[in-house]
Write an enzyme that holds these catalytic residues in place. Structure first.
Site, mmCIF file in Angstrom:
data_model
loop_
_atom_site.group_PDB
_atom_site.id
_atom_site.type_symbol
_atom_site.label_atom_id
_atom_site.label_comp_id
_atom_site.label_asym_id
_atom_site.label_seq_id
_atom_site.Cartn_x
_atom_site.Cartn_y
_atom_site.Cartn_z
ATOM 1 C CG ASP A 266 6.119 29.744 39.368
ATOM 2 O OD1 ASP A 266 5.307 29.138 38.639
ATOM 3 O OD2 ASP A 266 5.955 29.873 40.599
ATOM 4 C CG ASN B 199 1.267 30.328 46.817
ATOM 5 O OD1 ASN B 199 1.406 31.275 47.583
ATOM 6 N ND2 ASN B 199 0.081 29.862 46.465
ATOM 7 C CG HIS C 192 4.448 24.044 44.624
ATOM 8 N ND1 HIS C 192 4.032 25.219 44.044
ATOM 9 C CD2 HIS C 192 4.314 24.235 45.968
ATOM 10 C CE1 HIS C 192 3.676 26.075 44.998
ATOM 11 N NE2 HIS C 192 3.847 25.487 46.169
ATOM 12 C CG HIS D 114 1.813 28.238 36.046
ATOM 13 N ND1 HIS D 114 1.267 27.086 36.574
ATOM 14 C CD2 HIS D 114 2.974 28.450 36.717
ATOM 15 C CE1 HIS D 114 2.055 26.617 37.528
ATOM 16 N NE2 HIS D 114 3.105 27.428 37.630
ATOM 17 C CG PHE D 115 2.178 30.191 28.755
ATOM 18 C CD1 PHE D 115 2.793 31.039 29.664
ATOM 19 C CD2 PHE D 115 2.889 29.836 27.615
ATOM 20 C CE1 PHE D 115 4.081 31.520 29.461
ATOM 21 C CE2 PHE D 115 4.183 30.317 27.391
ATOM 22 C CZ PHE D 115 4.782 31.157 28.312
ATOM 23 N NE ARG D 116 -2.394 31.568 35.395
ATOM 24 C CZ ARG D 116 -2.005 31.034 36.539
ATOM 25 N NH1 ARG D 116 -2.106 29.723 36.715
ATOM 26 N NH2 ARG D 116 -1.530 31.776 37.503
ATOM 27 C CG ASN E 227 -1.324 24.760 37.750
ATOM 28 O OD1 ASN E 227 -0.514 24.770 36.832
ATOM 29 N ND2 ASN E 227 -1.324 25.667 38.712
ATOM 30 C CG HIS F 180 8.724 27.349 42.898
ATOM 31 N ND1 HIS F 180 8.559 26.458 43.921
ATOM 32 C CD2 HIS F 180 7.590 27.281 42.148
ATOM 33 C CE1 HIS F 180 7.377 25.881 43.805
ATOM 34 N NE2 HIS F 180 6.777 26.356 42.731
ATOM 35 N N GLY G 217 0.905 34.505 42.219
ATOM 36 C CA GLY G 217 1.511 34.375 40.901
ATOM 37 C C GLY G 217 1.559 35.699 40.183
#
Length: 446
Positions: A311, A284, A179, A63-65, A95, A237, A330
């Site tokens: 993750d 999570n 997930h 997740h590099f945002r 996301n 995960h 996270g």
């Protein structure tokens, strides 16, 4: 492009460990063998005596945002940290803000990655309760797969309509990565803890709230649906020993319809670490017991678990230091993933061949990645050199993530990544980034 001849490396590839040389010409591996001679005055020779040469890690979950959450991270900052950690390719999750739930929004993210990513990249398309029509437009040769959140997490892309889920499972041949946490179980557990503690729930309660039961209920339902529909399911995960028994090692990975992944933090930490790490190990699904950690490792070694990923999911320290209900889940991991795995090897937990299989070969097989994941003649030169005798202490000062912290702070790793090549470009060498590097969009043999 400059050519490189890596001499005297201990090469780990396709189940074998041997001392040899590797020649890189342009963006490809030109030759691998016991002894290779210099063929051009433009070739830079690197003596890798005592070091291990591995195919670069393909991280199937980050997740590099970017876009929308760039105060936490960007594709540029995190891919650069990934390259320093020996990760040469990544698959980014949907996301973000906005969420990548249309083909147009997905291509916007691809454009950003093409302009700023240091590593090779692909993205996952986000499935929702109401975007099946868009999902069917996704080109499987150009996109890694479909991501479904069957439990809410950052961005709350929860897919909780059973009819929609079944339609998605029946409608695509692409890898569906899920997930898996049961939302009803989590909400009931959270309510009990809110009544007892208010918002300031002890962090040690996280694996009780996001419990073994919540994971197992969701994973088993997803697997049942995959078997019913014939869908290609990859469960992200795993965090419990109990879940590992849902998966099989009876056929080769290339023939599996249902596969699984474990992440670095679930192999390294346990619930005993909440006392000292607090929200820095709040993920999570939650980090659970030492028994779970042992069970995950066992399943990894016997091939019920197919892939190791990170993750990687950074948040700012300010965000993480909130009370339980406001501290997001996270943490950042890409810079330290491979050296953590090497540490597990040095203490006798993981063979080097397994590390390479689960971080490079298997992601390439699972996602049908073209020309990557192996040290083979003609393949893209995505390579990492690791010195197993170069101890270093993880500090905020030497952490490259934009959020400037790591759950490994204070850990002394015995190994260090010394060099990373991305498509033949020496992107990282001895703590520096000598050449500006742009990764390529991954393509898939589908």
């Amino acid at each position: 492009m400059k050519s490189y001849l890596i001499k005297n490396a201990t090469i780990v590839n396709e189940g074998k460990i041997f001392v040899g040389d590797c020649l890189i010409e342009k963006d490809r591996i030109a030759e691998v063998g016991p002894t290779i001679s210099v063929k051009s005055s433009d070739t830079e020779v690197i003596d890798a005596d005592g070091c291990y040469l591995l195919p670069g890690m393909i991280d199937d979950q980050v997740h590099f945002r970017e876009p929308g959450l760039t105060h936490k991270a960007t594709i540029a900052t995190e891919s650069k940290a990934a390259v320093a950690g020996g990760i040469t390719s990544f698959i980014e999750m949907p996301n973000t803000v906005p969420q990548a739930t249309t083909v147009a929004l997905l291509e916007d993210k691809f454009k950003t990655a093409s302009e700023t990513s240091w590593a090779n990249y692909s993205l996952m398309f986000g499935g929702t309760n109401d975007n099946l029509e868009e999902l069917l437009k996704v080109d499987p040769k150009e996109v890694a797969g479909i991501k479904l959140f069957l439990g809410s997490s950052t961005g709350n892309m929860l897919v909780d309509d059973p009819e929609v889920l079944e339609k998605i499972f029946r409608s695509t041949n692409m890898v569906i990565s899920a997930h898996c946490e049961d939302e009803g179980t989590i909400r009931a557990n959270l309510q009990q803890h809110l009544e007892k503690y208010g918002d300031d729930i002890p962090m040690e309660c996280h694996p009780i709230i996001r419990s073994e039961e919540a994971c197992y209920i969701s994973s088993s339902k997803a697997i049942e649906l995959a078997k019913k529909t014939g869908a290609r399911l990859h469960v992200f995960h795993l965090s419990t020993e109990k879940e590992t028994h849902l998966f099989s090692n009876k056929v080769p990975l290339s023939e599996k319809k249902i596969t699984s992944e474990v992440c670095i933090h679930h192999l390294w930490f346990s619930d005993e670490d909440y006392k000292t790490k607090g929200s820095k190990i709040k993920w999570n699904p939650a980090v659970k017991t030492a028994k779970d950690r042992k069970g995950l490792l066992k399943a990894l070694l016997d091939d019920r678990i197919d892939v190791i990923a990170t993750d990687h999911a950074p948040h700012t320290l300010e965000e993480k230091e909130n009370v339980y209900t406001k501290a997001p889940s996270g943490g950042p991991l890409v810079q330290h993933a491979l050296v953590a795995l090497f540490e597990m090897h040095l203490r006798g937990d993981l063979p080097l061949e397994t590390i390479v299989q689960k971080t490079a070969h298997n992601p390439a097989i699972l996602f049908d990645v073209k020309d990557r994941g192996y040290i083979r003649r003609g393949y893209k030169a995505d390579l990492v050199l690791i010195d197993p005798n170069a101890p270093w202490n993880v500090t905020r000062e030497n952490t490259l993530y934009k959020c400037k912290w790591s759950p490994f702070e204070g850990t002394v790793f015995k190994s260090r990544v010394t060099h990373t090549w991305v498509n033949g470009v020496l992107a990282y060498a001895n703590h520096k980034f000598p050449n500006e590097c742009r990764g390529e969009r991954l393509t898939f043999n589908r």
